[in-house]
Enzyme design. Structure first.
Site, PDB file in Angstrom:
ATOM      1  N   LYS A 197      -2.094  -2.400  -4.697  1.00 29.21           N
ATOM      2  CA  LYS A 197      -2.367  -1.690  -3.478  1.00 29.21           C
ATOM      3  C   LYS A 197      -4.012  -1.563  -3.060  1.00 29.21           C
ATOM      4  O   LYS A 197      -4.079  -1.619  -1.852  1.00 29.21           O
ATOM      5  CB  LYS A 197      -2.004  -0.218  -4.102  1.00 29.21           C
ATOM      6  CG  LYS A 197      -2.165   0.602  -2.899  1.00 29.21           C
ATOM      7  CD  LYS A 197      -0.727   0.820  -2.182  1.00 29.21           C
ATOM      8  CE  LYS A 197      -0.904   1.530  -0.843  1.00 29.21           C
ATOM      9  NZ  LYS A 197      -0.050   1.307   0.191  1.00 29.21           N
ATOM     10  N   LYS A 209       4.489  -6.954   7.182  1.00 25.37           N
ATOM     11  CA  LYS A 209       5.374  -6.178   6.100  1.00 25.37           C
ATOM     12  C   LYS A 209       6.579  -6.980   5.509  1.00 25.37           C
ATOM     13  O   LYS A 209       6.931  -6.981   4.337  1.00 25.37           O
ATOM     14  CB  LYS A 209       6.113  -5.180   7.081  1.00 25.37           C
ATOM     15  CG  LYS A 209       6.211  -3.676   6.433  1.00 25.37           C
ATOM     16  CD  LYS A 209       5.227  -2.963   6.187  1.00 25.37           C
ATOM     17  CE  LYS A 209       3.967  -3.465   5.792  1.00 25.37           C
ATOM     18  NZ  LYS A 209       2.557  -2.873   5.730  1.00 25.37           N
ATOM     19  N   GLU A 254       2.006  -6.614  12.540  1.00 24.17           N
ATOM     20  CA  GLU A 254       2.407  -5.748  11.309  1.00 24.17           C
ATOM     21  C   GLU A 254       3.661  -6.109  10.854  1.00 24.17           C
ATOM     22  O   GLU A 254       3.980  -6.147   9.518  1.00 24.17           O
ATOM     23  CB  GLU A 254       2.000  -4.406  11.580  1.00 24.17           C
ATOM     24  CG  GLU A 254       2.630  -3.361  10.767  1.00 24.17           C
ATOM     25  CD  GLU A 254       1.767  -3.230   9.416  1.00 24.17           C
ATOM     26  OE1 GLU A 254       0.742  -4.280   9.176  1.00 24.17           O
ATOM     27  OE2 GLU A 254       2.080  -2.848   8.540  1.00 24.17           O
ATOM     28  N   HIS A 308       2.456 -23.786  23.159  1.00 25.02           N
ATOM     29  CA  HIS A 308       1.405 -24.571  22.838  1.00 25.02           C
ATOM     30  C   HIS A 308       1.589 -25.099  21.534  1.00 25.02           C
ATOM     31  O   HIS A 308       0.393 -25.618  20.996  1.00 25.02           O
ATOM     32  CB  HIS A 308       0.253 -23.761  22.969  1.00 25.02           C
ATOM     33  CG  HIS A 308       0.030 -23.020  24.539  1.00 25.02           C
ATOM     34  ND1 HIS A 308      -0.139 -24.057  25.686  1.00 25.02           N
ATOM     35  CD2 HIS A 308       0.531 -21.815  25.180  1.00 25.02           C
ATOM     36  CE1 HIS A 308      -0.067 -23.446  26.914  1.00 25.02           C
ATOM     37  NE2 HIS A 308       0.225 -22.081  26.365  1.00 25.02           N
ATOM     38  N   TRP A 367      -4.405  -6.005 -12.568  1.00 21.96           N
ATOM     39  CA  TRP A 367      -4.097  -7.233 -11.674  1.00 21.96           C
ATOM     40  C   TRP A 367      -4.887  -8.315 -11.779  1.00 21.96           C
ATOM     41  O   TRP A 367      -6.250  -8.154 -11.745  1.00 21.96           O
ATOM     42  CB  TRP A 367      -4.249  -6.466 -10.158  1.00 21.96           C
ATOM     43  CG  TRP A 367      -4.074  -7.343  -9.045  1.00 21.96           C
ATOM     44  CD1 TRP A 367      -2.754  -7.614  -8.710  1.00 21.96           C
ATOM     45  CD2 TRP A 367      -4.780  -8.285  -8.194  1.00 21.96           C
ATOM     46  NE1 TRP A 367      -2.710  -8.463  -7.573  1.00 21.96           N
ATOM     47  CE2 TRP A 367      -4.132  -8.945  -7.441  1.00 21.96           C
ATOM     48  CE3 TRP A 367      -6.293  -8.588  -8.408  1.00 21.96           C
ATOM     49  CZ2 TRP A 367      -4.526  -9.894  -6.495  1.00 21.96           C
ATOM     50  CZ3 TRP A 367      -6.771  -9.721  -7.447  1.00 21.96           C
ATOM     51  CH2 TRP A 367      -6.008 -10.194  -6.458  1.00 21.96           C
ATOM     52  N   CYS A 420      -6.646  -3.019 -10.590  1.00 23.72           N
ATOM     53  CA  CYS A 420      -6.514  -2.350 -11.739  1.00 23.72           C
ATOM     54  C   CYS A 420      -6.623  -1.009 -11.890  1.00 23.72           C
ATOM     55  O   CYS A 420      -7.377  -0.354 -11.040  1.00 23.72           O
ATOM     56  CB  CYS A 420      -7.503  -2.899 -12.825  1.00 23.72           C
ATOM     57  SG  CYS A 420      -7.374  -4.808 -13.091  1.00 23.72           S
ATOM     58  N   ARG A 430      -1.748  -0.342  -8.466  1.00 27.71           N
ATOM     59  CA  ARG A 430      -2.966  -0.898  -8.463  1.00 27.71           C
ATOM     60  C   ARG A 430      -3.031  -2.146  -9.065  1.00 27.71           C
ATOM     61  O   ARG A 430      -4.143  -2.991  -8.931  1.00 27.71           O
ATOM     62  CB  ARG A 430      -4.197  -0.223  -9.121  1.00 27.71           C
ATOM     63  CG  ARG A 430      -4.088   1.537  -8.563  1.00 27.71           C
ATOM     64  CD  ARG A 430      -5.436   2.024  -9.235  1.00 27.71           C
ATOM     65  NE  ARG A 430      -6.870   1.501  -9.173  1.00 27.71           N
ATOM     66  CZ  ARG A 430      -7.513   2.028  -8.115  1.00 27.71           C
ATOM     67  NH1 ARG A 430      -7.232   2.979  -7.172  1.00 27.71           N
ATOM     68  NH2 ARG A 430      -8.817   1.470  -8.062  1.00 27.71           N
ATOM     69  N   ASN A 466     -12.068  -1.633 -14.502  1.00 28.18           N
ATOM     70  CA  ASN A 466     -11.413  -2.041 -13.208  1.00 28.18           C
ATOM     71  C   ASN A 466     -12.879  -2.521 -12.525  1.00 28.18           C
ATOM     72  O   ASN A 466     -13.845  -1.793 -12.332  1.00 28.18           O
ATOM     73  CB  ASN A 466     -11.136  -0.878 -12.330  1.00 28.18           C
ATOM     74  CG  ASN A 466     -10.626  -1.075 -10.881  1.00 28.18           C
ATOM     75  OD1 ASN A 466     -10.373  -2.183 -10.598  1.00 28.18           O
ATOM     76  ND2 ASN A 466     -10.682  -0.195 -10.240  1.00 28.18           N
ATOM     77  N   GLY A 467     -12.629  -3.624 -11.792  1.00 25.97           N
ATOM     78  CA  GLY A 467     -13.814  -4.370 -11.087  1.00 25.97           C
ATOM     79  C   GLY A 467     -14.036  -5.965 -11.270  1.00 25.97           C
ATOM     80  O   GLY A 467     -12.983  -6.419 -12.041  1.00 25.97           O
ATOM     81  N   GLU A 473       5.595  -9.666   2.646  1.00 27.65           N
ATOM     82  CA  GLU A 473       4.943  -9.327   1.555  1.00 27.65           C
ATOM     83  C   GLU A 473       5.943  -8.692   0.517  1.00 27.65           C
ATOM     84  O   GLU A 473       5.827  -8.868  -0.583  1.00 27.65           O
ATOM     85  CB  GLU A 473       3.608  -8.344   1.691  1.00 27.65           C
ATOM     86  CG  GLU A 473       4.015  -6.812   2.168  1.00 27.65           C
ATOM     87  CD  GLU A 473       2.743  -5.952   2.105  1.00 27.65           C
ATOM     88  OE1 GLU A 473       2.012  -6.037   1.238  1.00 27.65           O
ATOM     89  OE2 GLU A 473       2.769  -5.106   3.203  1.00 27.65           O
TER      90      GLU A 473
END
Ligand code: M6R
Length: 607
Positions: free
Chosen positions: A602, A484, A480, A503, A75, A2, A27, A99-100, A487
């Site tokens: 983010k 990438k 990575e 395996h 978010w 947020c 955010r 935010n939190g 997402e």
């Protein structure tokens, strides 16, 4: 997650809030809202969806007119994204943005409900708004203190009281918050880019500090309501850094910024040809003491740690354990005195990484933070600190922050190996010189791989699932690459150590399934080629990313992407480029929102 903003000044507040929020949308972006003092009353407009949806609603309803207010981009954590759950939230005389996460919100809600307080949302934030209202005694500061005493968890709050026109109050605990200082106007924001259009000067609020903003000034108090003087900081980013600058998306702009970001991060840390981290609190003597290293981080930052592990272990012969921060903090890690715990984080605010760092400190380890965001919590609390200088990274998918983290891990590994005596001065200088040359080669890698990655991405858009494979450093990098791609393209993807496939996982290979294999390490090349042949024999379409000059034949690879050569150990910096481009173009070709992929944000400031 947020983003919160607040403004008091002389401009059209709605316009300032929306513009500031647009810089914080990274955010969180599932709903947005603002509250403005309009003709003496706090008026709120909020909407599910992107900021653009809020703007549409504002146009329809008529803009709020005023010069003071607060805003939020969300978010969702508590309660689905909806108009009802969007911020701001209000009690009768108080409106807030948050935010939190308030961990004890249920308890407080039940208490307030027993006192006939009615709730309309599912959020933890509304509980704070109602508690502020419940505690309100005509004195905003005393009310804030009394309220936050009862809160457990993390919060950055922007607060307006109906009785105190054109004044914005703010307080933070754990979640970040800055106070921007302009001429006849002042701001609050979760992050610096939100205020850059108006001012570069800001205060960093510390835990439980309260700011009171009016048009003409800012006052800051501690939790005992003692007034405090703080150092005014100046942002070293300019507006362009937070704009797209002619690129279609932030992600592709940030991919192109990598050579500069690495140069800016590395060059000042090289003295007489050797890495020099004394300014970060790291000397040869300190390095000699560490017997064991942990790298603790999340997501992409953790993948940078994987490259660090392979490099440190092979060069310095010091054991390195890479841990996912959310696992480390709850698995009773065997960490203690004599150990070094490296925390890597772009934002410096990731909740799990911060908690892991605090735990490591408590257990007696020394902590080193590798952080991009200046003044962030992780940066401030670590024993030693290396800032990466990537500038603001706006796209949710991390690119330049990753390569600068990797570059710092190299610098650190070279110095550690030199300190431990596992490489001599000449070798350390040779590797350091090659590292400082990589920005130029990355530019070449960008030019060289643009077309082919664009083409390869057209072959990926229709698939449901694919696999990345590699060995050693190539495996670290393929993790990575896979993250990438998934997402931002929403294609399921897994990364696997190439030798481990047989395996179990090889049973997933079906006719036409793409497998992206990274093969940049000469000593592992033949082994990886055998693994590629194994998947090819089972119908996979193979895309091989390898070093220039490697002999990959058509019977092994359907598509070959070559990257320029440097020392083997540095190859992840070059091979990362086509990985990022494949993800980017696949997302673009699928018509996805590249910079703001679904369900993500983010900065992950919740557990
Ligand atoms: O801010 P941090 O580096 O601590 O963030 C860690 C992860 O959330 C982050 O790297 C995430 O995995 C990226 N979105 C991936 O592109």
């Amino acid at each position: 997650m947020c983003g919160i903003v607040g403004y008091v000044g002389y401009r059209d507040c709605s316009d300032v809030l929306v513009k500031a929020l647009s810089k914080l949308e990274y955010r969180g972006y599932d709903s947005a809202g603002i509250a403005v003092f309009d003709e003496g009353k706090i008026k709120v407009v909020k909407s599910k969806g992107r900021l653009a949806d809020l703007e549409k609603k504002m146009l329809k309803q008529g803009a709020l007119k005023g010069t003071a207010g607060i805003g939020h981009t969300r978010w969702a954590t508590h309660g689905e994204p909806s108009d009802r759950n969007s911020h701001p939230h209000s009690g009768a005389r108080v409106t807030i943005v948050h935010n939190g996460i308030i961990e004890n919100y249920r308890e407080i809600k039940e208490y307030l409900q027993r006192h006939d307080v009615k709730f309309i949302s599912d959020t933890d934030t509304e509980v704070v708004a109602q508690l502020l209202d419940y505690n309100y005694n005509g004195d905003p500061l005393a009310t804030i203190v009394k309220t936050v005493e009862k809160l457990e968890g993390s919060f950055a709050l922007g607060i307006v009281f109906a009785d105190f026109q054109d004044t914005v109050y703010a307080i933070r605990r754990e979640s970040p918050l800055i106070v921007g200082v302009g001429k006849d106007e002042n701001f609050i924001a979760s992050d610096v880019p939100a205020i850059l259009k108006y001012t570069k000067d800001y205060y960093l609020l510390e835990h439980d500090e309260i700011a009171v903003l009016s048009k003409t000034g800012v006052e800051i108090f501690d939790i005992n309501l003692e007034k405090i003087e703080k150092e005014l900081k100046t942002a070293d980013w300019d507006m362009d850094a937070a704009e797209k600058g002619g690129y279609e998306h932030f992600m592709i702009k940030e991919i192109h910024e990598q050579p500069t970001a690495i140069k800016t991060t590395i060059n000042p840390r090289i003295q007489n040809g050797l890495p020099d981290l004394t300014e970060c609190g790291i000397t040869i003597d300190t390095l000699r003491e560490f017997k064991q290293i942990f790298v603790v981080a999340c997501g992409t930052a953790m993948h940078a740690g994987m490259v660090g592990k392979y490099t440190i272990e092979s060069l310095a012969r010091v054991p390195v354990i890479v841990d996912i921060a959310s696992e480390f903090r709850y698995r009773q890690p065997l960490v203690g005195e004599g150990d070094l715990v490296i925390i890597i984080s772009q934002s410096g605010e990731t909740a799990d990484s911060l908690a892991a760092m605090r735990l490591a400190k408590k257990l007696g380890a020394k902590t080193l933070a590798i952080v991009n965001a200046k003044g962030s919590s992780i940066a401030r609390e670590a024993d030693m600190l290396i800032y990466t200088h990537a500038g603001p990274e706006i796209a949710v998918a991390s690119t330049k922050a990753y390569t600068v983290q990797v570059a710092v891990m190299y610098l650190f590994a070279f110095l550690l190996a030199f300190a431990k005596g596992t490489i001599d001065e000449d070798e350390c200088k040779r590797l350091t010189k090659l590292l400082s040359d990589t920005p130029k080669i990355i530019e070449k890698s960008l030019d060289k791989t643009k077309k082919i990655t664009q083409f390869v991405s057209t072959k990926l858009i229709a698939c449901d699932s694919l696999m990345y494979i590699g060995r050693g450093l190539d495996y670290a990098l393929s993790m990575e690459g896979s993250l990438k791609l998934k997402e931002i393209s929403y294609i399921h993807s897994e990364s696997y150590a190439a030798g481990e496939l047989k395996h179990g996982t090889i049973s997933l290979i079906t006719d036409g399934m793409p497998v992206i294999a990274v093969a940049t390490q000469p000593h592992l090349f033949e082994k990886t080629i055998s693994n590629i042949k194994e998947v090819k024999a089972r119908g996979a379409k193979t895309i091989v990313i390898c070093t220039d000059g490697f002999n990959v034949t058509d019977d092994v690879a359907d598509y070959i992407i070559t990257v320029p050569k440097t020392d083997d150990i540095l190859m992840p910096l070059l091979a990362a480029i086509p990985m990022q481009l494949i993800a980017y173009y696949t997302s673009v070709n699928k018509g996805n929102d590249v910079d703001k992929p679904r369900n993500l944000a983010k900065s992950v400031t919740v557990e």
